[in-house]
Design a protein around this motif. Structure first.
Motif, PDB file in Angstrom:
ATOM      1  N   ALA A 280      11.325 -32.605  20.812  1.00 24.29           N
ATOM      2  CA  ALA A 280      10.674 -31.393  20.328  1.00 24.29           C
ATOM      3  C   ALA A 280      11.573 -30.206  20.642  1.00 24.29           C
ATOM      4  CB  ALA A 280       9.315 -31.213  20.996  1.00 24.29           C
ATOM      5  N   THR A 281      11.661 -29.287  19.712  1.00 27.02           N
ATOM      6  CA  THR A 281      12.419 -28.060  19.953  1.00 27.02           C
ATOM      7  C   THR A 281      11.592 -26.877  19.477  1.00 27.02           C
ATOM      8  OG1 THR A 281      13.474 -28.111  17.776  1.00 27.02           O
ATOM      9  CG2 THR A 281      14.636 -29.235  19.586  1.00 27.02           C
ATOM     10  N   PHE A 282      12.082 -25.689  19.848  1.00 25.40           N
ATOM     11  CA  PHE A 282      11.392 -24.479  19.450  1.00 25.40           C
ATOM     12  C   PHE A 282      12.359 -23.588  18.679  1.00 25.40           C
ATOM     13  CE2 PHE A 282       8.675 -20.735  20.228  1.00 25.40           C
ATOM     14  CZ  PHE A 282       7.472 -21.308  19.876  1.00 25.40           C
ATOM     15  N   ASP A 283      11.866 -22.944  17.655  1.00 28.89           N
ATOM     16  CA  ASP A 283      12.719 -22.064  16.859  1.00 28.89           C
ATOM     17  C   ASP A 283      13.097 -20.812  17.646  1.00 28.89           C
ATOM     18  OD1 ASP A 283      12.753 -23.680  14.635  1.00 28.89           O
ATOM     19  OD2 ASP A 283      11.057 -22.678  13.656  1.00 28.89           O
ATOM     20  N   PRO A 284      14.246 -20.225  17.298  1.00 29.10           N
ATOM     21  CA  PRO A 284      14.593 -18.929  17.895  1.00 29.10           C
ATOM     22  C   PRO A 284      13.632 -17.852  17.389  1.00 29.10           C
ATOM     23  CG  PRO A 284      16.162 -19.513  16.168  1.00 29.10           C
ATOM     24  CD  PRO A 284      15.267 -20.694  16.347  1.00 29.10           C
ATOM     25  N   PRO A 285      13.614 -16.698  18.035  1.00 29.71           N
ATOM     26  CA  PRO A 285      12.673 -15.653  17.604  1.00 29.71           C
ATOM     27  C   PRO A 285      12.900 -15.288  16.134  1.00 29.71           C
ATOM     28  CG  PRO A 285      13.745 -15.040  19.661  1.00 29.71           C
ATOM     29  CD  PRO A 285      14.435 -16.270  19.170  1.00 29.71           C
ATOM     30  N   PRO A 286      11.818 -15.036  15.396  1.00 29.78           N
ATOM     31  CA  PRO A 286      11.963 -14.641  13.991  1.00 29.78           C
ATOM     32  C   PRO A 286      12.878 -13.423  13.880  1.00 29.78           C
ATOM     33  CG  PRO A 286       9.655 -14.980  14.551  1.00 29.78           C
ATOM     34  CD  PRO A 286      10.428 -15.056  15.829  1.00 29.78           C
ATOM     35  N   GLY A 287      13.763 -13.435  12.894  1.00 32.40           N
ATOM     36  CA  GLY A 287      14.630 -12.288  12.662  1.00 32.40           C
ATOM     37  C   GLY A 287      15.880 -12.276  13.525  1.00 32.40           C
ATOM     38  N   SER A 288      15.999 -13.262  14.431  1.00 33.98           N
ATOM     39  CA  SER A 288      17.166 -13.267  15.312  1.00 33.98           C
ATOM     40  C   SER A 288      18.392 -13.839  14.608  1.00 33.98           C
ATOM     41  CB  SER A 288      16.875 -14.088  16.566  1.00 33.98           C
ATOM     42  OG  SER A 288      16.753 -15.461  16.222  1.00 33.98           O
ATOM     43  N   GLY A 289      18.174 -14.499  13.466  1.00 36.01           N
ATOM     44  CA  GLY A 289      19.292 -15.071  12.727  1.00 36.01           C
ATOM     45  C   GLY A 289      19.747 -16.408  13.268  1.00 36.01           C
ATOM     46  N   GLY A 290      19.115 -16.892  14.317  1.00 33.16           N
ATOM     47  CA  GLY A 290      19.503 -18.181  14.887  1.00 33.16           C
ATOM     48  C   GLY A 290      19.086 -19.326  13.979  1.00 33.16           C
ATOM     49  N   GLU A 291      19.770 -20.461  14.121  1.00 35.33           N
ATOM     50  CA  GLU A 291      19.427 -21.632  13.313  1.00 35.33           C
ATOM     51  C   GLU A 291      18.073 -22.178  13.766  1.00 35.33           C
ATOM     52  OE1 GLU A 291      21.874 -25.024  14.002  1.00 35.33           O
ATOM     53  OE2 GLU A 291      20.902 -26.214  12.443  1.00 35.33           O
ATOM     54  N   PRO A 292      17.191 -22.543  12.821  1.00 33.95           N
ATOM     55  CA  PRO A 292      15.915 -23.163  13.227  1.00 33.95           C
ATOM     56  C   PRO A 292      16.161 -24.419  14.052  1.00 33.95           C
ATOM     57  CG  PRO A 292      15.921 -22.617  10.882  1.00 33.95           C
ATOM     58  CD  PRO A 292      17.321 -22.407  11.374  1.00 33.95           C
ATOM     59  N   GLY A 293      15.170 -24.825  14.819  1.00 32.74           N
ATOM     60  CA  GLY A 293      15.365 -25.914  15.777  1.00 32.74           C
ATOM     61  C   GLY A 293      15.260 -27.319  15.224  1.00 32.74           C
ATOM     62  N   LEU A 294      15.011 -27.461  13.917  1.00 29.65           N
ATOM     63  CA  LEU A 294      14.724 -28.799  13.392  1.00 29.65           C
ATOM     64  C   LEU A 294      15.921 -29.749  13.498  1.00 29.65           C
ATOM     65  CD1 LEU A 294      12.597 -30.613  12.060  1.00 29.65           C
ATOM     66  CD2 LEU A 294      13.451 -29.847   9.834  1.00 29.65           C
ATOM     67  N   ARG A 295      17.135 -29.256  13.165  1.00 27.72           N
ATOM     68  CA  ARG A 295      18.312 -30.127  13.236  1.00 27.72           C
ATOM     69  C   ARG A 295      18.487 -30.657  14.664  1.00 27.72           C
ATOM     70  NH1 ARG A 295      23.142 -29.426  15.298  1.00 27.72           N
ATOM     71  NH2 ARG A 295      22.829 -27.178  15.468  1.00 27.72           N
ATOM     72  N   ARG A 296      18.314 -29.772  15.610  1.00 27.82           N
ATOM     73  CA  ARG A 296      18.463 -30.169  17.016  1.00 27.82           C
ATOM     74  C   ARG A 296      17.395 -31.202  17.397  1.00 27.82           C
ATOM     75  NH1 ARG A 296      17.209 -26.923  21.364  1.00 27.82           N
ATOM     76  NH2 ARG A 296      16.385 -25.438  19.854  1.00 27.82           N
ATOM     77  N   ALA A 297      16.196 -31.018  16.887  1.00 26.78           N
ATOM     78  CA  ALA A 297      15.137 -31.998  17.176  1.00 26.78           C
ATOM     79  C   ALA A 297      15.515 -33.368  16.631  1.00 26.78           C
ATOM     80  CB  ALA A 297      13.807 -31.527  16.592  1.00 26.78           C
ATOM     81  N   ILE A 298      16.059 -33.395  15.401  1.00 28.13           N
ATOM     82  CA  ILE A 298      16.462 -34.674  14.799  1.00 28.13           C
ATOM     83  C   ILE A 298      17.551 -35.323  15.651  1.00 28.13           C
ATOM     84  CG2 ILE A 298      17.548 -35.755  12.786  1.00 28.13           C
ATOM     85  CD1 ILE A 298      16.357 -33.452  11.075  1.00 28.13           C
ATOM     86  N   GLU A 299      18.566 -34.547  16.015  1.00 27.25           N
ATOM     87  CA  GLU A 299      19.689 -35.115  16.776  1.00 27.25           C
ATOM     88  C   GLU A 299      19.232 -35.617  18.146  1.00 27.25           C
ATOM     89  OE1 GLU A 299      23.197 -32.438  14.662  1.00 27.25           O
ATOM     90  OE2 GLU A 299      22.426 -31.851  16.629  1.00 27.25           O
ATOM     91  N   LEU A 300      18.371 -34.845  18.762  1.00 31.16           N
ATOM     92  CA  LEU A 300      17.891 -35.257  20.095  1.00 31.16           C
ATOM     93  C   LEU A 300      17.004 -36.500  20.005  1.00 31.16           C
ATOM     94  CD1 LEU A 300      17.081 -31.723  21.558  1.00 31.16           C
ATOM     95  CD2 LEU A 300      18.897 -33.269  22.338  1.00 31.16           C
ATOM     96  N   ALA A 301      16.200 -36.588  18.948  1.00 27.73           N
ATOM     97  CA  ALA A 301      15.337 -37.770  18.792  1.00 27.73           C
ATOM     98  C   ALA A 301      16.173 -39.014  18.522  1.00 27.73           C
ATOM     99  CB  ALA A 301      14.332 -37.541  17.657  1.00 27.73           C
ATOM    100  N   LEU A 302      17.218 -38.877  17.690  1.00 29.35           N
ATOM    101  CA  LEU A 302      18.109 -40.016  17.428  1.00 29.35           C
ATOM    102  C   LEU A 302      18.811 -40.435  18.722  1.00 29.35           C
ATOM    103  CD1 LEU A 302      19.627 -38.932  13.980  1.00 29.35           C
ATOM    104  CD2 LEU A 302      18.028 -40.808  14.397  1.00 29.35           C
ATOM    105  N   ALA A 303      19.243 -39.447  19.502  1.00 25.74           N
ATOM    106  CA  ALA A 303      19.909 -39.765  20.777  1.00 25.74           C
ATOM    107  C   ALA A 303      18.942 -40.457  21.723  1.00 25.74           C
ATOM    108  CB  ALA A 303      20.458 -38.483  21.406  1.00 25.74           C
ATOM    109  N   ASP A 304      17.704 -39.981  21.739  1.00 22.92           N
ATOM    110  CA  ASP A 304      16.684 -40.585  22.608  1.00 22.92           C
ATOM    111  C   ASP A 304      16.452 -42.048  22.225  1.00 22.92           C
ATOM    112  OD1 ASP A 304      14.589 -40.573  24.589  1.00 22.92           O
ATOM    113  OD2 ASP A 304      13.130 -40.377  22.967  1.00 22.92           O
ATOM    114  N   ALA A 305      16.543 -42.328  20.921  1.00 25.66           N
ATOM    115  CA  ALA A 305      16.333 -43.692  20.439  1.00 25.66           C
ATOM    116  C   ALA A 305      17.598 -44.536  20.534  1.00 25.66           C
ATOM    117  CB  ALA A 305      15.838 -43.660  18.993  1.00 25.66           C
TER     118      ALA A 305
END
Lengths: 424, 87
Positions: A280-305
């Motif tokens: 599970a990940t959390f998105d950066p604050p709205p308007g901060s321009g940061g990348e949403p957390g979904l890609r990181r969640a996918i990568e971390l879940a694959l690593a966990d598996a």
């Protein structure tokens, strides 16, 4: 009792945790209440046939609202399915959850409910609680007075009500609780179930069944700004389509039985697959321009598996149906897998978005995809080629050993789960 | 209030357990054995308060473990209420 913070290999770890931690927990039971089918069998048949449950709202008169479509569970006879004592104290979505839990436990063949069982618990997800019940009682409060409010309001509208009612009804005396992360909850709850199993529980009834198809729930969801106002059921919820205009909300979800692998093996249980990885990940604050957390969640879940992206046979998308969110999800999937490199599907196009029920229902679909070697379709959608996704728009024969399920909750929640064929 | 009236209200407010015969001789059967917990009784008492325009003390309701004790308390309260209205 084992400490929640103790690492699994630390001295003092409970024996159950060590034993359970040696293999990924397994799914042994599925129960479904979905807008395109009540019960696993009916729902899965309809899902593979591409039959949608999205229709004009029938639970209340929605004609005066900007959004008029919902996914409502068909043919649910509460009097026939729910013990009479529970009828005055349960919201509609709790009744659906009780029916799904009963189906899931029966399907699992697990021996529960004979006596208070401290090794079996409940971890559910919720987004709002029993809004329809709550609305009725709040109306009684302001129109007639406090003495007219049901004593059952004290819990019937709570987030945790489904976990509590399932726990009481089936004598599940182990850890019990609720996760509230909007639509990500349907995956987060199952991860919570895994935590309980690692700490020594043998079985957790988990997942989410949700829904607030009532004026109060409708108004609350409309303020979220993501509901479509399109009135044609076949053209309303179109994730990854150039005509995407938001989503249709629905009610229902799935309840799953997750067991410690050793416990399931010892009793010779049939297993649908393993809960192999999660993050599970959390998105950066709205308007901060940061990348949403979904890609990181996918990568971390694959690593966990311990799974490489190339091993994933299908992705069950969150499929917001909001153009900017669809773009963000497509970008995350492309970043991990490459363009059009993995089949992506969104059977929730047949149910609407089920809030905390969605991720759990997608997990059920992933498990049955593994069982049957077929990918359920994304209906009504003409994929926007700009997303670069191999979107499954009609049921596709396809061997599945590993599936990735994604869910995002409004407010910044991301969750990704990897399920694998048992014995993978 | 009669046992039949109380039973009807319990049914309506809190449902009926499938394993219980509410139409049998339940006057001295503990409410717990009839599968009515404290919340079920509280819900039913609240309904009686609204229907009859009386107040029932939560503590007294909680101590009434059988339909007979509950009926006695309700009927006492109803009599007091009538006496007050007549005075």
């Amino acid at each position: 009792m084992t400490s929640a913070t103790a690492p699994r290999t630390a001295p003092g770890t409970a024996p159950g945790e060590r034993r359970a931690g040696t293999a990924a927990p397994v799914f042994t039971g599925i129960g479904v209440a979905a807008p395109n089918g009540l019960g696993t069998r009916d729902w899965w048949r309809a899902t593979l046939a591409g039959e949608s449950g999205i229709r004009p709202v029938s639970r209340f008169d929605a004609s005066g609202y900007p959004a008029t479509l919902a996914g409502e569970v068909p043919g649910f006879d509460a009097e026939a399915r729910i013990p009479n004592r529970l009828l005055p104290q349960t919201d509609h979505m709790t009744r659906l959850a009780l029916a799904a839990a009963e189906e899931a436990l029966a399907d699992s063949g697990a021996d529960v409910g004979q006596a208070p069982d401290l090794t079996a618990g409940v971890a559910t997800a919720a987004s709002a609680g029993g809004f329809e019940f709550g609305q009725r009682e709040l109306q009684a409060l302001w129109s007639k007075g406090g003495q007219y409010v049901s004593a059952y309001q004290s819990f019937a509208w709570f987030y945790a009500v489904n976990a509590g009612q399932i726990s009481i009804k089936h004598g599940l005396g182990g850890p019990s609780g609720v996760l509230v992360t909007e639509q990500a909850g349907g995956l987060d709850a199952v991860a919570q179930a895994r935590r309980h199993l690692r700490k020594g529980s043998r079985l957790i009834v988990t997942g989410g069944v949700d829904g607030a198809v009532c004026p109060w729930g409708w108004t609350a969801q409309l303020t979220g700004g993501r509901m479509t106002t399109v009135a044609d059921p076949a053209a309303a919820y179109l994730p990854f389509d150039a005509a995407a205009s938001g989503h249709v909300p629905g009610e229902g979800g799935a309840i799953l039985v997750l067991e410690a692998e050793a416990a399931a093996r010892e009793r010779g249980a049939r297993t649908y697959g393993a809960f192999a990885g999660y993050a599970a990940t959390f998105d950066p604050p709205p308007g901060s321009g940061g990348e949403p957390g979904l890609r990181r969640a996918i990568e971390l879940a694959l690593a966990d598996a311990g799974t490489a992206p190339q091993a994933v046979d299908v992705v069950f998308a969150d499929a917001a149906g909001v153009p900017s969110l669809d773009r963000a999800e497509a970008a995350a999937i492309r970043a991990v897998f490459g363009a059009r490199a993995v089949p992506v599907t969104a059977p929730k196009t047949m149910t609407g978005r089920l809030q905390a029920g969605a991720g759990s229902l997608d997990l059920a679909a992933a498990l049955l995809s593994i069982r049957d070697g077929v990918l359920p379709p994304t209906v009504n959608v003409r994929p926007d080629p700009g997303h670069g996704l191999d979107l499954v728009t009609s049921a596709r024969e396809h061997p599945v050993r590993t599936a990735l399920v994604l869910a995002r909750g409004q407010g910044g929640f991301n969750a990704a789960t990897v399920v694998t064929a048992a014995g993978s | 209030m009669t046992l039949a009236e109380l039973t009807a209200l319990l049914r309506e407010c809190a449902g009926e357990d499938e394993g219980v015969d509410l139409d049998g001789d339940t006057l001295d059967t503990p409410l717990a054995e009839l599968k009515y917990d404290s919340l079920a009784v509280l819900q039913t008492a609240g309904r009686i308060e609204c229907d009859y325009g009386i107040r029932l003390s939560d503590d007294a309701v909680a101590e009434a473990h059988t339909p007979r004790l509950l009926l006695d308390f309700i009927n006492e309260s109803l009599a007091e209420s009538r006496a007050q209205a007549a005075a």
